[in-house]
Design an enzyme around this catalytic site. Structure first.
Site, PDB file in Angstrom:
ATOM      1  CB  SER A  40      -0.892   0.019   1.238  1.00 28.13           C
ATOM      2  OG  SER A  40      -1.549   1.275   1.379  1.00 28.13           O
ATOM      3  CE1 TYR A  84      -4.436  -2.508   4.520  1.00 28.54           C
ATOM      4  CE2 TYR A  84      -3.592  -0.360   3.888  1.00 28.54           C
ATOM      5  CZ  TYR A  84      -4.080  -1.605   3.545  1.00 28.54           C
ATOM      6  OH  TYR A  84      -4.210  -1.949   2.222  1.00 28.54           O
TER       7      TYR A  84
END
Length: 261
Positions: free
Chosen positions: A144, A157
């Site tokens: 990401s 995350y």
């Protein structure tokens, strides 16, 4: 540009039941790969595989939890027994728990790392051990852009994706003597069920595209969300022969949102 080196190759794709993983499975199957689609959601996975089969693609469902290293070893052995040697691995399984760092629970932190980092380790290790004997293969981890840019309420995350990205780079260095390439694709905001769950009761994508000064988010310069297919096409390039001299690379697919800083 026509991609080569994918046709007839066994491609193991985790997180294939929805979102980016499902798009990767479809893209690789469309390029002629024999896809081993892996997810712990058996029902959703069956739907994805049935659609690919109806289109005449080669896709096979394998239910497994990437957090369970023993189950992963059994999975990889079964895939190779049934389909042949795995030549492509795409780590696309992931979970998202949002919330300020001081408010995250132990369970949220541990599950995020167990899937996003631990799952990448478990599957990559099991597949790489077999690829080494054959001295070929390509591994891509879907990380990401949050791994490189701080995000408010995304500490778990972002940290887990940073761990998976750096692990993949280290793996690529260790496997380079065996001709195995390891790369990373780092999406930004992508129109998936994960993003829609994060938006909650306000699903309007414009607040993501425009950014928020209060949340230290610059928005998306290209003025649109990515589609899962955008990410899948980047993955397909990195596992193809056309990327034969590319390894340990992190390809951002985020419309410029990270500003590449």
């Amino acid at each position: 540009m026509e991609l080569t080196g994918i046709e007839s190759t066994v491609a193991l794709v985790t997180g294939a039941a929805q979102g980016i993983g499902a798009a990767v499975a479809a893209t690789l199957a469309g390029a002629g790969a024999r896809v081993a689609a892996v997810d712990r959601n058996a029902e959703a996975l069956a739907t994805v595989v049935a659609k690919l089969e109806a289109e005449g693609r080669s896709a096979h469902a394998f239910t497994a939890d990437v957090c369970d290293s023993e189950a992963v070893d059994v999975l990889v052995r079964r895939v190779e027994d049934e389909l042949g040697p795995v030549g492509i691995l795409v780590n696309a399984a992931g979970v998202l728990h949002t919330g300020r760092a001081v408010e995250l629970s132990d369970r949220q932190w541990q599950e995020t790392f167990s899937v996003n980092a631990g799952g990448v380790f478990n599957v990559s290790r099991a597949v790489a051990r077999r690829m080494m004997d054959r001295r070929r293969g390509a591994i891509v981890t879907v990380a990401s852009n949050a791994a490189g840019v701080p995000r408010v309420e995304m500490a778990a995350y972002a940290a887990s994706k940073a761990a998976s990205a750096q692990f993949t780079r280290c793996l690529g260095l260790e496997l380079s003597d065996y001709g195995i390439r390891c790369n990373i694709v780092s999406p930004g905001s992508t129109d998936t069920p994960m993003l829609r769950s994060m938006l909650g009761e306000d699903p309007d994508p414009r607040r993501v595209i425009e950014g928020s000064q209060a949340a230290y988010r610059v928005g998306i310069p290209l003025r649109k969300l990515a589609q899962p297919s955008d990410v899948a096409e980047a993955v397909a390039y990195l596992v193809s022969d056309q990327a034969g001299h590319v390894t340990m690379h992190d390809l951002y697919v985020d419309g410029g949102a990270a500003l590449h800083v």
